[in-house]
Design a protein around this motif. Structure first.
Motif, mmCIF file in Angstrom:
data_model
loop_
_atom_site.group_PDB
_atom_site.id
_atom_site.type_symbol
_atom_site.label_atom_id
_atom_site.label_comp_id
_atom_site.label_asym_id
_atom_site.label_seq_id
_atom_site.Cartn_x
_atom_site.Cartn_y
_atom_site.Cartn_z
ATOM 1 N N ARG A 90 0.842 -1.204 0.000
ATOM 2 C CA ARG A 90 0.000 0.000 0.000
ATOM 3 C C ARG A 90 0.873 1.250 0.000
ATOM 4 N NH1 ARG A 90 -1.999 3.395 3.688
ATOM 5 N NH2 ARG A 90 -1.282 2.185 5.474
ATOM 6 N N TYR A 91 1.926 1.259 0.818
ATOM 7 C CA TYR A 91 2.822 2.409 0.826
ATOM 8 C C TYR A 91 3.511 2.577 -0.532
ATOM 9 C CZ TYR A 91 2.500 3.336 5.854
ATOM 10 O OH TYR A 91 2.063 3.675 7.105
ATOM 11 N N MET A 92 3.847 1.461 -1.181
ATOM 12 C CA MET A 92 4.479 1.580 -2.498
ATOM 13 C C MET A 92 3.504 2.129 -3.532
ATOM 14 S SD MET A 92 7.259 -1.520 -2.928
ATOM 15 C CE MET A 92 6.411 -2.880 -2.152
ATOM 16 N N MET A 93 2.215 1.805 -3.376
ATOM 17 C CA MET A 93 1.229 2.397 -4.279
ATOM 18 C C MET A 93 1.140 3.903 -4.044
ATOM 19 S SD MET A 93 -2.728 1.291 -5.027
ATOM 20 C CE MET A 93 -3.447 1.756 -6.625
ATOM 21 N N GLU A 94 1.187 4.327 -2.790
ATOM 22 C CA GLU A 94 1.187 5.762 -2.485
ATOM 23 C C GLU A 94 2.358 6.462 -3.162
ATOM 24 O OE1 GLU A 94 1.148 6.684 1.643
ATOM 25 O OE2 GLU A 94 -0.598 5.445 2.071
ATOM 26 N N LEU A 95 3.555 5.897 -2.988
ATOM 27 C CA LEU A 95 4.738 6.523 -3.566
ATOM 28 C C LEU A 95 4.656 6.545 -5.091
ATOM 29 C CD1 LEU A 95 7.510 4.966 -1.287
ATOM 30 C CD2 LEU A 95 6.709 7.330 -1.284
ATOM 31 N N SER A 96 4.135 5.466 -5.674
ATOM 32 C CA SER A 96 3.997 5.411 -7.139
ATOM 33 C C SER A 96 3.036 6.479 -7.637
ATOM 34 C CB SER A 96 3.496 4.027 -7.565
ATOM 35 O OG SER A 96 4.376 3.015 -7.167
ATOM 36 N N SER A 115 -6.415 0.668 -2.502
ATOM 37 C CA SER A 115 -6.115 1.808 -3.378
ATOM 38 C C SER A 115 -6.784 3.073 -2.867
ATOM 39 C CB SER A 115 -6.535 1.510 -4.818
ATOM 40 O OG SER A 115 -7.922 1.253 -4.912
ATOM 41 N N SER A 116 -7.962 2.933 -2.270
ATOM 42 C CA SER A 116 -8.651 4.089 -1.719
ATOM 43 C C SER A 116 -7.838 4.727 -0.596
ATOM 44 C CB SER A 116 -10.035 3.672 -1.204
ATOM 45 O OG SER A 116 -10.694 4.764 -0.615
ATOM 46 N N ARG A 117 -7.385 3.900 0.331
ATOM 47 C CA ARG A 117 -6.569 4.394 1.448
ATOM 48 C C ARG A 117 -5.272 5.004 0.938
ATOM 49 N NH1 ARG A 117 -6.043 6.501 6.449
ATOM 50 N NH2 ARG A 117 -4.574 5.417 7.787
ATOM 51 N N ALA A 118 -4.634 4.331 -0.037
ATOM 52 C CA ALA A 118 -3.343 4.800 -0.540
ATOM 53 C C ALA A 118 -3.474 6.158 -1.241
ATOM 54 C CB ALA A 118 -2.751 3.765 -1.492
ATOM 55 N N LEU A 119 -4.403 6.256 -2.181
ATOM 56 C CA LEU A 119 -4.479 7.479 -2.980
ATOM 57 C C LEU A 119 -5.059 8.641 -2.202
ATOM 58 C CD1 LEU A 119 -3.670 5.450 -5.136
ATOM 59 C CD2 LEU A 119 -5.279 6.557 -6.703
ATOM 60 N N LYS A 164 -9.937 -6.019 9.652
ATOM 61 C CA LYS A 164 -11.131 -5.224 9.948
ATOM 62 C C LYS A 164 -10.821 -3.729 9.878
ATOM 63 C CE LYS A 164 -14.628 -6.339 12.095
ATOM 64 N NZ LYS A 164 -15.769 -6.633 12.979
ATOM 65 N N SER A 165 -9.654 -3.346 10.368
ATOM 66 C CA SER A 165 -9.329 -1.914 10.398
ATOM 67 C C SER A 165 -9.102 -1.364 8.997
ATOM 68 C CB SER A 165 -8.104 -1.655 11.277
ATOM 69 O OG SER A 165 -6.933 -2.220 10.714
ATOM 70 N N ILE A 166 -8.439 -2.136 8.127
ATOM 71 C CA ILE A 166 -8.183 -1.619 6.785
ATOM 72 C C ILE A 166 -9.490 -1.513 6.003
ATOM 73 C CG2 ILE A 166 -7.704 -3.855 5.680
ATOM 74 C CD1 ILE A 166 -5.968 -0.466 4.985
ATOM 75 N N GLU A 167 -10.459 -2.385 6.304
ATOM 76 C CA GLU A 167 -11.765 -2.276 5.654
ATOM 77 C C GLU A 167 -12.423 -0.948 6.032
ATOM 78 O OE1 GLU A 167 -14.224 -4.336 2.936
ATOM 79 O OE2 GLU A 167 -12.807 -5.512 4.111
ATOM 80 N N TYR A 168 -12.334 -0.597 7.311
ATOM 81 C CA TYR A 168 -12.936 0.659 7.772
ATOM 82 C C TYR A 168 -12.215 1.861 7.156
ATOM 83 C CZ TYR A 168 -14.185 4.601 10.677
ATOM 84 O OH TYR A 168 -14.605 5.836 11.114
ATOM 85 N N TYR A 169 -10.893 1.898 7.292
ATOM 86 C CA TYR A 169 -10.160 3.071 6.826
ATOM 87 C C TYR A 169 -10.209 3.200 5.305
ATOM 88 C CZ TYR A 169 -8.375 3.757 11.534
ATOM 89 O OH TYR A 169 -8.273 3.983 12.883
ATOM 90 N N GLY A 170 -10.200 2.081 4.602
ATOM 91 C CA GLY A 170 -10.295 2.146 3.144
ATOM 92 C C GLY A 170 -11.657 2.600 2.673
#
Length: 405
Positions: A90-96, A115-119, A164-170
């Motif tokens: 996910r962090y690599m998607m952010e940097l990309s 991708s939602s959380r990353a972007l 569960k947490s990534i589902e919420y934050y994403g």
């Protein structure tokens, strides 16, 4: 408008998310918009904007992460390999995304929670982001953990809680969240605590022009004389419940033998499923066709469609089967009962219940009048409900809304 459709998963691929993205791209570009497609490259070497031939390698990004996300600085990330895998990627998607730039887009429309959380963390503040949830990542992973207890991932363990947490934050990372079924909305609200007002529900659409073009192109595979065809097009993975169908077919062969089953697709469970077929003595009755590009034509050669999945939201395979006029035997997983009305457009059985599925298949094989009537009802339902034009109208209205608020 210039629109970015983004997914954390590999592109291109044969799954429903890629089909959804390319259908939207084609229709929006026909309307004069510019649409880019971002995701992981097929070789998993990096992230790319697929239609612009732009990419950045994970090998170039990993040294930065190794410094910033070392165990001394981020101990929770290193608490389990699953957490580390998803967070690093996910962090690599952010940097990309930051490297390739997002400021030129009028809308970012992500297709999953990662991708939602990353972007959302690297996009310019003025660019609205729409999150679309096509299924439950945490649900699939939790099912996987239960199936493989040797992984040692139990409820309330760090990896379980992470899912569960990534589902919420994403799901809350965008300005608005889209899902295609009331089931998915209820899960987001009641299982993950997503505020109800953030979620909008509208169904997918199917490009029927493309479907019928491919259907009429035909196929080299012909139905066996004197037999009816049961078809199951799906990825050969645990969540698709192919083993449930095979178990049901093992019972069905003792009731009647006027059928064959075509299993279309490939996946990590293929060898295991082939062994199951051999163990039940179904050689000659069940055929693994692998990945094929003539599924619409195969549907026209078939009599009964099956989708005995463990979890799903609103699969395109059911839409295509209904357009082809096939009755559907489906499980009651996820959003399937919203697609198939029991006794009217198909037959619905409980999840992981091969006995009921076998009974439903036998009924449709025995009762030609019922099978054909359910198929006619399914075709009428499809024409009314799976409209690409209606879905695009709703999507464009949503794009306009978030750009103006």
């Amino acid at each position: 408008m210039k629109i970015l459709l983004a997914t954390f998963w590999a592109i291109p691929h044969v799954g429903g998310v890629w089909k959804y993205m390319t259908q939207i791209q084609q229709r929006l570009e026909a309307m004069g918009h510019q649409v880019d497609l971002m995701g992981t490259s097929m070789d998993d070497a990096g992230f790319c904007i697929y239609n612009r031939n732009r990419a950045i390698s994970k090998d170039k990004l990993r040294p930065f992460l190794n410094i910033k996300l070392a165990a001394d600085y981020a101990p929770e990330l290193h608490s389990h390999p699953l957490i580390r895998f998803y967070e690093e990627n996910r962090y690599m998607m952010e940097l990309s995304a930051a490297y390739m730039g997002l400021k030129e887009y009028d809308i970012i429309h992500t297709q999953d929670i990662f991708s939602s959380r990353a972007l959302s963390r690297v996009k310019p503040a003025h660019v609205p982001l729409i999150t679309q949830v096509h299924g439950s990542v945490s649900g699939e992973l939790h099912n996987h953990f239960r199936l493989h207890p040797h992984l040692g991932i139990e409820e309330n363990s760090p990896a379980w809680r992470y899912c569960k947490s990534i589902e919420y934050y994403g799901a809350t990372a965008g300005d608005v969240t889209i899902t295609s079924t009331q089931w998915q909305k209820n899960e987001l609200v009641y299982d993950f605590g997503i505020p109800e007002h953030r979620i909008t529900v509208f169904q997918y659409g199917l490009d029927t022009t493309d479907f019928w073009y491919r259907a009429q192109a035909g196929t080299t595979l012909q139905r066996p004389p004197g037999k009816k065809v049961i078809i199951f097009p799906a990825r050969l993975s645990f969540v698709k419940g192919v083993d449930v169908l095979i178990s049901a077919l093992g019972m069905l062969k003792y009731m009647r033998n006027d059928w064959e089953c075509w299993i279309v697709g490939d996946g990590d469970k293929r060898e295991e499923l082939e062994r199951q077929v051999n163990g039940l003595g179904l050689q000659g009755l069940v055929h693994f066709l692998g990945v094929r590009h003539d599924i619409p034509a195969l549907l026209l050669q078939s009599d009964i469609f099956v989708h005995s999945c463990i979890q799903d939201n609103q699969p395109f395979s059911v839409m295509e089967a209904q357009h082809a006029g096939l009755p559907a035997c489906v499980s009651n997983a996820g959003g399937l009962p919203e697609m198939v009305e029991h006794g009217f457009t198909g037959l619905v059985s409980p999840v992981r219940d091969p006995v009921t599925l076998a009974q439903h298949l036998e009924l449709l094989l025995r009762n030609d009048q019922l099978r054909l009537q359910l198929g006619r009802n399914a075709a009428a339902w499809a024409a009314e409900h799976w409209s690409m034009e209606l879905m695009l109208d709703r999507l464009m209205n949503l794009y306009t809304y978030v750009m103006n608020h």
